[in-house]
Write a protein that holds these residues in place. Sequence first.
Motif, PDB file in Angstrom:
ATOM      1  N   SER A 140     -30.074  13.555  -2.615  1.00 41.93           N
ATOM      2  CA  SER A 140     -29.522  13.332  -1.320  1.00 41.93           C
ATOM      3  C   SER A 140     -28.411  15.173  -1.485  1.00 41.93           C
ATOM      4  O   SER A 140     -27.142  14.939  -0.728  1.00 41.93           O
ATOM      5  CB  SER A 140     -27.834  12.748  -1.572  1.00 41.93           C
ATOM      6  N   CYS A 142     -25.332  20.094   1.777  1.00 35.87           N
ATOM      7  CA  CYS A 142     -24.343  19.349   0.807  1.00 35.87           C
ATOM      8  C   CYS A 142     -25.348  18.184  -0.398  1.00 35.87           C
ATOM      9  O   CYS A 142     -26.026  18.508   0.186  1.00 35.87           O
ATOM     10  CB  CYS A 142     -23.282  17.999   2.356  1.00 35.87           C
ATOM     11  N   CYS A 199     -24.231  14.894  -2.297  1.00 37.64           N
ATOM     12  CA  CYS A 199     -23.126  13.324  -2.541  1.00 37.64           C
ATOM     13  C   CYS A 199     -23.504  12.959  -4.003  1.00 37.64           C
ATOM     14  O   CYS A 199     -24.571  11.864  -4.082  1.00 37.64           O
ATOM     15  CB  CYS A 199     -23.825  11.803  -1.095  1.00 37.64           C
ATOM     16  N   ARG A 241     -19.070   8.929  -7.895  1.00 37.20           N
ATOM     17  CA  ARG A 241     -17.452   9.358  -9.001  1.00 37.20           C
ATOM     18  C   ARG A 241     -17.983   9.066  -9.765  1.00 37.20           C
ATOM     19  O   ARG A 241     -17.354   9.692 -10.152  1.00 37.20           O
ATOM     20  CB  ARG A 241     -16.914   8.255  -7.465  1.00 37.20           C
ATOM     21  N   TRP A 268     -20.623  15.667 -11.727  1.00 42.86           N
ATOM     22  CA  TRP A 268     -19.877  16.142 -11.055  1.00 42.86           C
ATOM     23  C   TRP A 268     -18.492  16.955 -11.401  1.00 42.86           C
ATOM     24  O   TRP A 268     -18.448  17.681 -10.872  1.00 42.86           O
ATOM     25  CB  TRP A 268     -19.850  14.885  -9.642  1.00 42.86           C
ATOM     26  N   VAL A 297     -14.880  18.821  -0.281  1.00 45.44           N
ATOM     27  CA  VAL A 297     -14.973  17.481  -0.454  1.00 45.44           C
ATOM     28  C   VAL A 297     -14.807  16.408  -0.272  1.00 45.44           C
ATOM     29  O   VAL A 297     -13.542  16.208   0.371  1.00 45.44           O
ATOM     30  CB  VAL A 297     -15.222  17.478  -2.356  1.00 45.44           C
ATOM     31  N   ASP A 328     -14.588  12.473   2.040  1.00 43.57           N
ATOM     32  CA  ASP A 328     -15.140  10.712   0.506  1.00 43.57           C
ATOM     33  C   ASP A 328     -15.951  10.603   1.146  1.00 43.57           C
ATOM     34  O   ASP A 328     -16.253  10.284   2.429  1.00 43.57           O
ATOM     35  CB  ASP A 328     -13.852  10.272   1.025  1.00 43.57           C
ATOM     36  N   GLY A 329     -16.861   9.687   0.395  1.00 37.14           N
ATOM     37  CA  GLY A 329     -18.052   9.072   0.496  1.00 37.14           C
ATOM     38  C   GLY A 329     -18.046   7.657   0.328  1.00 37.14           C
ATOM     39  O   GLY A 329     -18.969   7.309  -0.319  1.00 37.14           O
ATOM     40  N   HIS A 332     -19.334   7.593  -3.558  1.00 35.75           N
ATOM     41  CA  HIS A 332     -20.197   9.002  -3.584  1.00 35.75           C
ATOM     42  C   HIS A 332     -19.351   9.631  -3.230  1.00 35.75           C
ATOM     43  O   HIS A 332     -18.262   9.341  -2.056  1.00 35.75           O
ATOM     44  CB  HIS A 332     -21.144   9.530  -3.093  1.00 35.75           C
ATOM     45  N   ALA A 333     -19.023  10.879  -3.620  1.00 44.11           N
ATOM     46  CA  ALA A 333     -18.180  11.962  -2.917  1.00 44.11           C
ATOM     47  C   ALA A 333     -19.225  13.091  -2.315  1.00 44.11           C
ATOM     48  O   ALA A 333     -20.776  12.718  -2.404  1.00 44.11           O
ATOM     49  CB  ALA A 333     -17.675  13.463  -3.574  1.00 44.11           C
ATOM     50  N   ILE A 334     -18.779  13.437  -0.958  1.00 44.60           N
ATOM     51  CA  ILE A 334     -19.538  14.633  -0.467  1.00 44.60           C
ATOM     52  C   ILE A 334     -19.516  15.771  -0.172  1.00 44.60           C
ATOM     53  O   ILE A 334     -18.276  16.199  -0.151  1.00 44.60           O
ATOM     54  CB  ILE A 334     -19.792  14.072   1.056  1.00 44.60           C
TER      55      ILE A 334
END
Length: 188
Positions: free
Chosen positions: A40, A52, A54, A57, A62, A124, A126-127, A130-132
Amino acid sequence: MSPSTFTSTFTAVLSRFATGVAVVTACESDGRPVGMAVQSFSSVSLDPPLVCFCPARTSAGWPRIRAAGAFVVNILAADQRELCRAFAVTGGDKFAGIPWRPAGNGAPLLDGVLASVECELADVLDGGDHAIALGRVTALTVHRDDAAPLLYFRRSYGRLSPGSRPSRPAASASMSSSMAAARSRSEA
């Protein structure tokens, strides 16, 4: 549509979007390297230069990459499938037997990659699950121009066949004007 049906349909549909594969690497404050495979990865902005990726979490790597603050996106070649697998698993020493050297920002630059993008963590977002992670690009290097990229499609690795390798279009005024026209329409 039930939640489980939606999830399986979501996965099936999006697995048909071929992506490149990269390994994001960083060095912890004690100098230990950390890395994770990602599919990603994307460019975000030219001005300022942002990219970016992704991470999930639940990723063990990460939080360590985030704490490092500087990272390298190592864009993998088709002949680096095993290297990708080494970084796609949880636990263990992912760097065992993997040749690398420090990039300009100190993060690991893996040998044999197509290209590398050195970044500082800019934000960072919120995705969902996942984080972005947004990275401000500080350096870029093409390392190989003799290999195809490693691709991920329908839950497996692949490559472009030599006959299907996209050719580089010659720069032309009509292409430039078409791109400029498309850009002006998208900015309107």
